[in-house]
Scaffold this motif. Structure first.
Motif, mmCIF file in Angstrom:
data_model
loop_
_atom_site.group_PDB
_atom_site.id
_atom_site.type_symbol
_atom_site.label_atom_id
_atom_site.label_comp_id
_atom_site.label_asym_id
_atom_site.label_seq_id
_atom_site.Cartn_x
_atom_site.Cartn_y
_atom_site.Cartn_z
ATOM 1 N N LEU A 8 -33.942 80.647 6.309
ATOM 2 C CA LEU A 8 -34.602 81.757 7.001
ATOM 3 C C LEU A 8 -33.586 82.555 7.815
ATOM 4 O O LEU A 8 -33.705 83.786 7.928
ATOM 5 N N HIS A 9 -32.610 81.894 8.376
ATOM 6 C CA HIS A 9 -31.533 82.581 9.097
ATOM 7 C C HIS A 9 -30.857 83.599 8.182
ATOM 8 O O HIS A 9 -30.631 84.748 8.577
ATOM 9 N N GLN A 10 -30.570 83.205 6.956
ATOM 10 C CA GLN A 10 -29.925 84.118 6.016
ATOM 11 C C GLN A 10 -30.833 85.295 5.669
ATOM 12 O O GLN A 10 -30.374 86.437 5.562
ATOM 13 N N VAL A 11 -32.122 85.025 5.496
ATOM 14 C CA VAL A 11 -33.076 86.106 5.226
ATOM 15 C C VAL A 11 -33.108 87.084 6.391
ATOM 16 O O VAL A 11 -33.045 88.307 6.225
ATOM 17 N N ASN A 12 -33.217 86.551 7.609
ATOM 18 C CA ASN A 12 -33.323 87.408 8.783
ATOM 19 C C ASN A 12 -32.101 88.284 8.976
ATOM 20 O O ASN A 12 -32.204 89.409 9.477
ATOM 21 N N LEU A 13 -30.938 87.788 8.595
ATOM 22 C CA LEU A 13 -29.737 88.608 8.716
ATOM 23 C C LEU A 13 -29.838 89.881 7.893
ATOM 24 O O LEU A 13 -29.186 90.883 8.192
ATOM 25 N N GLY A 14 -30.685 89.849 6.856
ATOM 26 C CA GLY A 14 -30.858 91.011 5.999
ATOM 27 C C GLY A 14 -31.816 92.056 6.532
ATOM 28 O O GLY A 14 -31.776 93.211 6.102
ATOM 29 N N TRP A 15 -32.705 91.680 7.448
ATOM 30 C CA TRP A 15 -33.675 92.675 7.926
ATOM 31 C C TRP A 15 -33.802 92.740 9.439
ATOM 32 O O TRP A 15 -34.234 93.745 9.983
ATOM 33 N N HIS A 16 -33.404 91.680 10.157
ATOM 34 C CA HIS A 16 -33.584 91.670 11.607
ATOM 35 C C HIS A 16 -32.487 90.815 12.246
ATOM 36 O O HIS A 16 -32.763 89.801 12.903
ATOM 37 N N PRO A 17 -31.225 91.201 12.094
ATOM 38 C CA PRO A 17 -30.130 90.349 12.582
ATOM 39 C C PRO A 17 -30.129 90.157 14.096
ATOM 40 O O PRO A 17 -29.644 89.132 14.573
ATOM 41 N N LYS A 18 -30.684 91.100 14.850
ATOM 42 C CA LYS A 18 -30.672 90.953 16.304
ATOM 43 C C LYS A 18 -31.479 89.736 16.739
ATOM 44 O O LYS A 18 -31.132 89.072 17.727
ATOM 45 N N ALA A 19 -32.547 89.417 15.997
ATOM 46 C CA ALA A 19 -33.337 88.236 16.333
ATOM 47 C C ALA A 19 -32.503 86.968 16.243
ATOM 48 O O ALA A 19 -32.703 86.016 17.012
ATOM 49 N N GLU A 20 -31.564 86.956 15.293
ATOM 50 C CA GLU A 20 -30.761 85.751 15.089
ATOM 51 C C GLU A 20 -29.812 85.473 16.248
ATOM 52 O O GLU A 20 -29.319 84.354 16.392
ATOM 53 N N GLU A 21 -29.568 86.467 17.089
ATOM 54 C CA GLU A 21 -28.738 86.209 18.269
ATOM 55 C C GLU A 21 -29.424 85.232 19.223
ATOM 56 O O GLU A 21 -28.762 84.512 19.967
ATOM 57 N N LEU A 22 -30.771 85.188 19.189
ATOM 58 C CA LEU A 22 -31.516 84.220 19.990
ATOM 59 C C LEU A 22 -31.829 82.951 19.217
ATOM 60 O O LEU A 22 -31.851 81.854 19.784
ATOM 61 N N LEU A 23 -32.117 83.097 17.917
ATOM 62 C CA LEU A 23 -32.637 81.976 17.144
ATOM 63 C C LEU A 23 -31.544 81.059 16.608
ATOM 64 O O LEU A 23 -31.750 79.845 16.488
ATOM 65 N N TRP A 24 -30.408 81.625 16.269
ATOM 66 C CA TRP A 24 -29.336 80.844 15.635
ATOM 67 C C TRP A 24 -28.225 80.646 16.644
ATOM 68 O O TRP A 24 -27.397 81.513 16.862
ATOM 69 N N ARG A 25 -28.223 79.473 17.306
ATOM 70 C CA ARG A 25 -27.266 79.182 18.374
ATOM 71 C C ARG A 25 -26.579 77.853 18.057
ATOM 72 O O ARG A 25 -26.923 76.810 18.641
ATOM 73 N N PRO A 26 -25.619 77.834 17.140
ATOM 74 C CA PRO A 26 -25.003 76.567 16.711
ATOM 75 C C PRO A 26 -24.449 75.721 17.844
ATOM 76 O O PRO A 26 -24.479 74.487 17.770
ATOM 77 N N SER A 27 -23.971 76.348 18.900
ATOM 78 C CA SER A 27 -23.387 75.568 19.992
ATOM 79 C C SER A 27 -24.446 74.775 20.754
ATOM 80 O O SER A 27 -24.130 73.796 21.433
ATOM 81 N N MET A 28 -25.720 75.180 20.631
ATOM 82 C CA MET A 28 -26.810 74.524 21.348
ATOM 83 C C MET A 28 -27.695 73.686 20.432
ATOM 84 O O MET A 28 -28.577 72.970 20.916
ATOM 85 N N GLN A 29 -27.472 73.769 19.132
ATOM 86 C CA GLN A 29 -28.405 73.194 18.179
ATOM 87 C C GLN A 29 -27.740 72.119 17.324
ATOM 88 O O GLN A 29 -26.517 72.095 17.151
ATOM 89 N N GLN A 30 -28.586 71.254 16.788
ATOM 90 C CA GLN A 30 -28.124 70.232 15.864
ATOM 91 C C GLN A 30 -28.936 70.326 14.576
ATOM 92 O O GLN A 30 -30.066 70.810 14.585
ATOM 93 N N VAL A 31 -28.357 69.833 13.509
ATOM 94 C CA VAL A 31 -28.976 69.949 12.187
ATOM 95 C C VAL A 31 -29.872 68.751 11.914
ATOM 96 O O VAL A 31 -29.541 67.615 12.244
ATOM 97 N N LYS A 32 -31.015 69.034 11.316
ATOM 98 C CA LYS A 32 -31.903 67.988 10.842
ATOM 99 C C LYS A 32 -32.379 68.385 9.457
ATOM 100 O O LYS A 32 -32.924 69.472 9.275
ATOM 101 N N ARG A 33 -32.200 67.513 8.488
ATOM 102 C CA ARG A 33 -32.653 67.816 7.132
ATOM 103 C C ARG A 33 -34.134 67.471 7.006
ATOM 104 O O ARG A 33 -34.560 66.366 7.338
#
Length: 353
Positions: free
Chosen positions: A289-314
Motif C-alpha cells: 500500500l505504501h508503494q501505491v500511495n506514492l503514486g497518488w498521495h505521497p504526502k500521506a506517506e510522510e506520516l504513515l511510512w516511518r521506518p525509524s519508528m516501525q518494525q516489520v511483521k509478516r
C-alpha cells in the motif's frame, strides 16, 4: 445521493446479480450508467491489479460500481471488536483513506462492490445467531448480545447510498433478541436516522485529530461532522461508540489528541456519554500500500511510512506490514489511554493496541 462522493457512470454486473430483485433495484437507481457484463465481480482487469490505475484511484471510486453475488457465506469468529464477522453485503469503498487495508486484496483500485443476494445473507445471519443461543457470559464485545460486524470490508454508511442491504440488516437485528449489528464509519449518512434500530445496531464513528484526517481521510465526512452526529444517532436509537483509529504518532500527536477529546467532551449529551465506549487502534501500514500511495498521495506517506519508528511483521498472507516498535508502542498506548481517562473519564476503553 451525494454527488461529491458517488457519480456512478459504469456498473460492472454479474448476470446472476443483475437478475435478482436487489440487483434490479440497484440498476434502476442509476439508469444513465453503462452496464458492463462481467463473469466474476472480483476478476475485472480494468479495475483490479493494474498498477496504471493508481492515476485514476479516486475517479474509479466515484464513477464505478460492481454488482455481484456473494458465494461463500460464513460468520468468522472475531472476539475483539465483535464476536463474529458477518458475511459482507458489500466490499470496497467510495472513500479513499490512505491507510485502508482493503485495497491490498484487490490491487490498485477498489470501488464498491454490492452483493445482490441479500436474502441469502439475511437468512444465513439469522440462522447463525439462532444457533448461538443466549450469550453465556459478558465479554469485551458486549455484556449480553452476540455482536456481528456487518461492515468489515466496506463502510456501511456509504453502502446505504447504493442499496437497501444495510437497512435490511439493521431491521433484521432489531428483532433478534440475542444479537446486535455493528459497523465502523467515517461517513455521516443521516438517512440512517429514520431506520429505528431500537438499540440493536452499534455504530462506531472513527475519529482522529483534524490535522491527520485532512491528510489521511480522503473523501470522508469531516471530524467535526462525525462528532456532531453522535448525539443525533443516539437519540435515533443507535448504540454509538467511537474508534480512535488509526492513531498516528508524530510530533505533537498527543496534544492534538487532547484537543480532539476536548471537542468530543464538549459536544456530547448526557445520554451519549452514558453509553459511550472506545476502541483504540494504532497504525499498522503495509509495504504494498505504501508503494501505491506514492503514486497518488505521497504526502500521506510522510506520516504513515516511518521506518525509524516501525518494525516489520509478516502477515498470514505473506504481506509485509509495519507497526510501531515494541516497547515504544506500549508507551504510546499507555499515554493515550491515560489521556482518554483524564479528558473523557466516562468513555470506557474496550481495547487498545
Amino acid at each position: 445521493m451525494t454527488a461529491d462522493l458517488l457519480e456512478i457512470r459504469r456498473i460492472y454486473a454479474e448476470p446472476a446479480a443483475a437478475a435478482l430483485p436487489r440487483g434490479k433495484e440497484v440498476l434502476a437507481r442509476f439508469p444513465d450508467a453503462q452496464v458492463v457484463e462481467v463473469e466474476s465481480h472480483n476478476r475485472i482487469d480494468e479495475l483490479y491489479g493494474d498498477e496504471t490505475n493508481v492515476n485514476r484511484w479516486v475517479r474509479i471510486k466515484r464513477e464505478a460500481l460492481v454488482l455481484g453475488v456473494k458465494k461463500t457465506l460464513t460468520a468468522r469468529p472475531n472476539g475483539r471488536s465483535a464476536d463474529f464477522i458477518a458475511p459482507s453485503t458489500a466490499n470496497g469503498c467510495a472513500m479513499a483513506c490512505a491507510y485502508c487495508y482493503v485495497p491490498r486484496h484487490k490491487g490498485y483500485s477498489n470501488p464498491i462492490t454490492v452483493f445482490a443476494n441479500i436474502d441469502k445473507i439475511l437468512g444465513y445471519v439469522g440462522r447463525h445467531a439462532a444457533r448461538q443461543g443466549t450469550k453465556p457470559e459478558p465479554n469485551e464485545c458486549d455484556p449480553r448480545a452476540w455482536v456481528y460486524d456487518i461492515g468489515e470490508n466496506s463502510d456501511c454508511s456509504a453502502d446505504a447510498l447504493i442499496s437497501d442491504n444495510v437497512r435490511d440488516l439493521v431491521e433484521q437485528f432489531r428483532w433478534m433478541p440475542n444479537a446486535k449489528a455493528s459497523f465502523a464509519t467515517k461517513y455521516v449518512n443521516r438517512d440512517l436516522l429514520t431506520w429505528d434500530p431500537q438499540g440493536r445496531t452499534r455504530i462506531r464513528f472513527s475519529l482522529m485529530p483534524t490535522a491527520d484526517a485532512k491528510l489521511l481521510d480522503i473523501r470522508t465526512s469531516s471530524i467535526a461532522d462525525r462528532i456532531a452526529a453522535i448525539n443525533d444517532f443516539v437519540e435515533a436509537g443507535y448504540e454509538v461508540h467511537v474508534n480512535f483509529s488509526p492513531v498516528v504518532v508524530r510530533d505533537g500527536w498527543l496534544a492534538d489528541w487532547a484537543d480532539l477529546l476536548d471537542s468530543l467532551d464538549a459536544a456530547l449529551s448526557a445520554q451519549a456519554r452514558a453509553q459511550l465506549a472506545a476502541e483504540v487502534i494504532f497504525l499498522t501500514h503495509n509495504r504494498e500500500l505504501h508503494q501505491v500511495n506514492l503514486g497518488w498521495h505521497p504526502k500521506a506517506e510522510e506520516l504513515l511510512w516511518r521506518p525509524s519508528m516501525q518494525q516489520v511483521k509478516r502477515s498470514q498472507n505473506g504481506s509485509l506490514n509495519v507497526r510501531y516498535r515494541t516497547g515504544a508502542k506500549g508507551e504510546y498506548v499507555r499515554a493515550l489511554v491515560d489521556l482518554i481517562g483524564e479528558r473523557t473519564p466516562y468513555c470506557r476503553v474496550r481495547y487498545a493496541f
